[in-house]
Write a protein that holds these residues in place. Sequence first.
Motif, PDB file in Angstrom:
ATOM      1  N   GLU A   7      -6.704  -9.621  -1.255  1.00 49.15           N
ATOM      2  CA  GLU A   7      -6.534  -9.219   0.131  1.00 49.15           C
ATOM      3  C   GLU A   7      -7.946  -8.806   0.871  1.00 49.15           C
ATOM      4  O   GLU A   7      -8.130  -7.896   1.755  1.00 49.15           O
ATOM      5  CB  GLU A   7      -6.070  -7.582  -0.238  1.00 49.15           C
ATOM      6  CG  GLU A   7      -4.836  -7.574  -0.994  1.00 49.15           C
ATOM      7  CD  GLU A   7      -4.599  -6.113  -1.496  1.00 49.15           C
ATOM      8  OE1 GLU A   7      -3.178  -6.013  -1.108  1.00 49.15           O
ATOM      9  OE2 GLU A   7      -5.010  -5.176  -2.041  1.00 49.15           O
ATOM     10  N   ASP A  13     -13.209  -6.143 -12.111  1.00 50.40           N
ATOM     11  CA  ASP A  13     -12.003  -6.379 -12.989  1.00 50.40           C
ATOM     12  C   ASP A  13     -12.479  -6.494 -14.472  1.00 50.40           C
ATOM     13  O   ASP A  13     -13.518  -7.257 -14.754  1.00 50.40           O
ATOM     14  CB  ASP A  13     -11.272  -7.537 -12.780  1.00 50.40           C
ATOM     15  CG  ASP A  13      -9.851  -7.977 -13.462  1.00 50.40           C
ATOM     16  OD1 ASP A  13      -9.414  -6.798 -13.744  1.00 50.40           O
ATOM     17  OD2 ASP A  13      -9.703  -9.236 -13.654  1.00 50.40           O
ATOM     18  N   LYS A  29     -15.037  -1.843  -7.635  1.00 46.85           N
ATOM     19  CA  LYS A  29     -15.021  -1.780  -9.335  1.00 46.85           C
ATOM     20  C   LYS A  29     -14.485  -3.033  -9.856  1.00 46.85           C
ATOM     21  O   LYS A  29     -13.482  -3.651  -9.471  1.00 46.85           O
ATOM     22  CB  LYS A  29     -13.768  -0.692  -9.508  1.00 46.85           C
ATOM     23  CG  LYS A  29     -14.189   0.535  -8.973  1.00 46.85           C
ATOM     24  CD  LYS A  29     -12.989   1.467  -9.130  1.00 46.85           C
ATOM     25  CE  LYS A  29     -13.315   2.911  -8.570  1.00 46.85           C
ATOM     26  NZ  LYS A  29     -12.095   3.813  -8.475  1.00 46.85           N
ATOM     27  N   GLN A  42     -12.261   0.156  -2.655  1.00 42.44           N
ATOM     28  CA  GLN A  42     -11.771   1.257  -2.247  1.00 42.44           C
ATOM     29  C   GLN A  42     -12.762   1.965  -1.320  1.00 42.44           C
ATOM     30  O   GLN A  42     -13.820   2.035  -1.450  1.00 42.44           O
ATOM     31  CB  GLN A  42     -11.263   2.463  -3.499  1.00 42.44           C
ATOM     32  CG  GLN A  42     -10.165   1.930  -4.498  1.00 42.44           C
ATOM     33  CD  GLN A  42     -10.099   3.076  -5.301  1.00 42.44           C
ATOM     34  OE1 GLN A  42     -10.979   3.568  -5.868  1.00 42.44           O
ATOM     35  NE2 GLN A  42      -8.718   3.244  -5.488  1.00 42.44           N
ATOM     36  N   HIS A  71       1.038  -1.171  -0.009  1.00 42.60           N
ATOM     37  CA  HIS A  71      -0.005   0.252  -0.083  1.00 42.60           C
ATOM     38  C   HIS A  71       0.893   1.252  -0.101  1.00 42.60           C
ATOM     39  O   HIS A  71       1.929   1.066   0.450  1.00 42.60           O
ATOM     40  CB  HIS A  71      -0.895  -0.044   1.216  1.00 42.60           C
ATOM     41  CG  HIS A  71      -1.971  -1.225   0.820  1.00 42.60           C
ATOM     42  ND1 HIS A  71      -3.169  -1.117   0.436  1.00 42.60           N
ATOM     43  CD2 HIS A  71      -1.891  -2.503   1.533  1.00 42.60           C
ATOM     44  CE1 HIS A  71      -3.847  -2.193   0.515  1.00 42.60           C
ATOM     45  NE2 HIS A  71      -3.105  -3.158   1.040  1.00 42.60           N
ATOM     46  N   THR A 125      -7.045   0.958  -0.636  1.00 47.35           N
ATOM     47  CA  THR A 125      -7.593   0.075  -1.884  1.00 47.35           C
ATOM     48  C   THR A 125      -7.003  -1.183  -1.529  1.00 47.35           C
ATOM     49  O   THR A 125      -6.050  -1.722  -0.796  1.00 47.35           O
ATOM     50  CB  THR A 125      -6.839   0.538  -3.033  1.00 47.35           C
ATOM     51  OG1 THR A 125      -7.162   1.992  -3.338  1.00 47.35           O
ATOM     52  CG2 THR A 125      -7.352  -0.191  -4.361  1.00 47.35           C
ATOM     53  N   TRP A 126      -8.008  -2.228  -2.023  1.00 52.44           N
ATOM     54  CA  TRP A 126      -7.735  -3.592  -1.678  1.00 52.44           C
ATOM     55  C   TRP A 126      -8.182  -4.176  -3.074  1.00 52.44           C
ATOM     56  O   TRP A 126      -9.101  -4.201  -4.073  1.00 52.44           O
ATOM     57  CB  TRP A 126      -8.434  -4.076  -0.801  1.00 52.44           C
ATOM     58  CG  TRP A 126      -8.552  -3.568   0.685  1.00 52.44           C
ATOM     59  CD1 TRP A 126      -7.591  -4.247   1.496  1.00 52.44           C
ATOM     60  CD2 TRP A 126      -9.143  -2.640   1.048  1.00 52.44           C
ATOM     61  NE1 TRP A 126      -7.534  -3.184   2.637  1.00 52.44           N
ATOM     62  CE2 TRP A 126      -8.659  -2.303   2.502  1.00 52.44           C
ATOM     63  CE3 TRP A 126      -9.904  -1.582   0.788  1.00 52.44           C
ATOM     64  CZ2 TRP A 126      -8.892  -1.160   3.166  1.00 52.44           C
ATOM     65  CZ3 TRP A 126     -10.125  -0.554   1.564  1.00 52.44           C
ATOM     66  CH2 TRP A 126      -9.946  -0.523   2.709  1.00 52.44           C
ATOM     67  N   VAL A 127      -7.269  -5.472  -3.458  1.00 52.51           N
ATOM     68  CA  VAL A 127      -7.503  -6.256  -4.715  1.00 52.51           C
ATOM     69  C   VAL A 127      -8.179  -7.318  -4.245  1.00 52.51           C
ATOM     70  O   VAL A 127      -7.805  -8.014  -3.216  1.00 52.51           O
ATOM     71  CB  VAL A 127      -6.117  -6.662  -5.261  1.00 52.51           C
ATOM     72  CG1 VAL A 127      -6.308  -7.453  -6.636  1.00 52.51           C
ATOM     73  CG2 VAL A 127      -5.439  -5.305  -5.677  1.00 52.51           C
ATOM     74  N   ALA A 156     -12.097  -7.996  -8.293  1.00 53.77           N
ATOM     75  CA  ALA A 156     -12.387  -6.558  -8.350  1.00 53.77           C
ATOM     76  C   ALA A 156     -11.498  -5.829  -7.423  1.00 53.77           C
ATOM     77  O   ALA A 156     -10.740  -6.583  -6.737  1.00 53.77           O
ATOM     78  CB  ALA A 156     -13.711  -6.460  -7.723  1.00 53.77           C
ATOM     79  N   VAL A 157     -11.579  -4.584  -7.662  1.00 52.42           N
ATOM     80  CA  VAL A 157     -10.793  -3.715  -6.588  1.00 52.42           C
ATOM     81  C   VAL A 157     -11.920  -2.974  -5.473  1.00 52.42           C
ATOM     82  O   VAL A 157     -13.049  -2.610  -6.089  1.00 52.42           O
ATOM     83  CB  VAL A 157     -10.092  -2.611  -7.663  1.00 52.42           C
ATOM     84  CG1 VAL A 157      -9.445  -1.622  -6.582  1.00 52.42           C
ATOM     85  CG2 VAL A 157      -9.083  -3.381  -7.968  1.00 52.42           C
TER      86      VAL A 157
END
Length: 95
Positions: A18, A40, A38, A67, A1, A12-14, A64-65
Amino acid sequence: HMPEAYTFIPQTWVLPLEADSLKSYWKKRGPDSWLIIKPDGGCQGRGIFLCNEAATACNYSPAAVAQEYIARPFLIDGFKFDIRIYVLLMSCDPP
């Protein structure tokens, strides 16, 4: 990070990689906090949604991401904006 100097970037996390980190962070947040998810491979805002539960975000499939949602973002002339940096790598000489 990101380092402390970049506090203007939302946490933010993937996902799902995460997910555990997101869940532990979200336990410390208040009930008025929101996440923006969001997907992928999306474009032009397709598939983006808001949620206020980490479990909902972590159960999203496929990748996804996630945030932290910024309720009052910095605007230019009343509009949200993106800053993108493009880099052209001219050569590479690996050892």
